[in-house]
Design a protein around this motif. Structure first.
Motif, PDB file in Angstrom:
ATOM      1  N   GLU A  22      43.469  75.362  39.768  1.00  0.00           N
ATOM      2  CA  GLU A  22      42.950  75.903  38.371  1.00  0.00           C
ATOM      3  C   GLU A  22      44.091  76.625  37.713  1.00  0.00           C
ATOM      4  OE1 GLU A  22      40.691  76.586  35.258  1.00  0.00           O
ATOM      5  OE2 GLU A  22      40.004  75.308  36.935  1.00  0.00           O
ATOM      6  N   ASP A  23      45.045  77.415  38.367  1.00  0.00           N
ATOM      7  CA  ASP A  23      46.125  78.093  37.872  1.00  0.00           C
ATOM      8  C   ASP A  23      47.078  77.316  37.228  1.00  0.00           C
ATOM      9  OD1 ASP A  23      46.967  77.470  40.483  1.00  0.00           O
ATOM     10  OD2 ASP A  23      47.490  79.664  40.922  1.00  0.00           O
ATOM     11  N   GLU A  24      47.140  75.976  37.555  1.00  0.00           N
ATOM     12  CA  GLU A  24      48.391  75.008  37.009  1.00  0.00           C
ATOM     13  C   GLU A  24      47.803  74.469  35.898  1.00  0.00           C
ATOM     14  OE1 GLU A  24      49.962  72.807  40.439  1.00  0.00           O
ATOM     15  OE2 GLU A  24      50.678  74.678  41.274  1.00  0.00           O
ATOM     16  N   ARG A  25      46.711  74.695  35.549  1.00  0.00           N
ATOM     17  CA  ARG A  25      45.846  73.742  34.367  1.00  0.00           C
ATOM     18  C   ARG A  25      46.672  73.896  33.148  1.00  0.00           C
ATOM     19  NH1 ARG A  25      42.285  73.965  30.270  1.00  0.00           N
ATOM     20  NH2 ARG A  25      40.658  72.120  30.303  1.00  0.00           N
ATOM     21  N   GLU A  26      46.918  75.196  32.680  1.00  0.00           N
ATOM     22  CA  GLU A  26      47.513  75.576  31.276  1.00  0.00           C
ATOM     23  C   GLU A  26      48.969  74.736  31.387  1.00  0.00           C
ATOM     24  OE1 GLU A  26      48.760  79.264  28.645  1.00  0.00           O
ATOM     25  OE2 GLU A  26      46.947  79.375  30.093  1.00  0.00           O
ATOM     26  N   GLY A  27      49.667  75.037  32.432  1.00  0.00           N
ATOM     27  CA  GLY A  27      51.229  74.808  32.430  1.00  0.00           C
ATOM     28  C   GLY A  27      51.236  73.066  32.424  1.00  0.00           C
ATOM     29  N   LEU A  28      50.059  72.587  33.303  1.00  0.00           N
ATOM     30  CA  LEU A  28      50.082  71.224  32.872  1.00  0.00           C
ATOM     31  C   LEU A  28      49.761  70.624  31.801  1.00  0.00           C
ATOM     32  CD1 LEU A  28      50.339  68.204  34.488  1.00  0.00           C
ATOM     33  CD2 LEU A  28      47.793  68.598  35.161  1.00  0.00           C
ATOM     34  N   LEU A  29      48.807  71.136  31.196  1.00  0.00           N
ATOM     35  CA  LEU A  29      48.532  70.676  29.601  1.00  0.00           C
ATOM     36  C   LEU A  29      49.611  70.833  28.806  1.00  0.00           C
ATOM     37  CD1 LEU A  29      44.965  72.041  29.290  1.00  0.00           C
ATOM     38  CD2 LEU A  29      45.567  69.705  29.444  1.00  0.00           C
ATOM     39  N   LEU A  30      50.508  71.901  28.751  1.00  0.00           N
ATOM     40  CA  LEU A  30      51.807  72.105  28.069  1.00  0.00           C
ATOM     41  C   LEU A  30      52.715  71.003  28.470  1.00  0.00           C
ATOM     42  CD1 LEU A  30      52.254  76.146  28.536  1.00  0.00           C
ATOM     43  CD2 LEU A  30      51.676  74.713  26.240  1.00  0.00           C
ATOM     44  N   ALA A  31      52.834  70.753  29.878  1.00  0.00           N
ATOM     45  CA  ALA A  31      53.664  69.476  30.056  1.00  0.00           C
ATOM     46  C   ALA A  31      53.395  68.228  29.462  1.00  0.00           C
ATOM     47  CB  ALA A  31      53.735  69.461  31.599  1.00  0.00           C
ATOM     48  N   VAL A  32      52.017  68.078  29.430  1.00  0.00           N
ATOM     49  CA  VAL A  32      51.565  66.769  28.968  1.00  0.00           C
ATOM     50  C   VAL A  32      51.798  66.739  27.277  1.00  0.00           C
ATOM     51  CG1 VAL A  32      49.484  65.412  28.045  1.00  0.00           C
ATOM     52  CG2 VAL A  32      49.602  66.372  30.339  1.00  0.00           C
ATOM     53  N   ASP A  33      51.667  67.847  26.779  1.00  0.00           N
ATOM     54  CA  ASP A  33      51.984  68.015  25.281  1.00  0.00           C
ATOM     55  C   ASP A  33      53.585  67.953  25.005  1.00  0.00           C
ATOM     56  OD1 ASP A  33      51.184  68.548  22.602  1.00  0.00           O
ATOM     57  OD2 ASP A  33      52.277  70.512  22.736  1.00  0.00           O
TER      58      ASP A  33
END
Length: 102
Positions: A22-33
């Motif tokens: 859960e704490d990596e969700r935002e970073g993963l979404l930024l990486a996808v973008d």
């Protein structure tokens, strides 16, 4: 310890379901973008055709940028390899799941 979550992502029109902390969700979404933008830049350039080739070109470009950014700053190659391994594992899982949905 962080809880696990599942998110749906879209990379160059292909949908994937990714499991992450859960704490990596935002970073993963930024990486996808970031990845989508890099891939779109390469696609718009018109010199490389095919999603697979565009993906590899984007991966090489991003890796090159990362290595240049960390050059001479005590870059932790073990941590880099660990994180790349985690990303590869998540992508492998997503690709397998995507193949099973077809």
């Amino acid at each position: 310890m962080s809880t696990e979550t599942t998110i749906d992502i879209n990379v160059m029109g292909q949908k994937f379901r990714i499991h992450c902390a859960e704490d990596e969700r935002e970073g993963l979404l930024l990486a996808v973008d970031f990845l989508n933008k890099k891939m779109q830049e390469i696609k718009s350039g018109g010199k490389i055709v095919g999603t697979e080739r565009i993906t590899i070109a984007a991966a090489l470009n991003i890796t090159h940028e990362l290595l240049n950014m960390h050059a001479g700053k005590g870059f932790d190659i073990k941590e880099f390899r660990r994180r790349i391994g985690l990303i590869e594992s998540k992508l492998d899982d997503a690709l397998l799941e995507s193949d099973h949905q077809l």
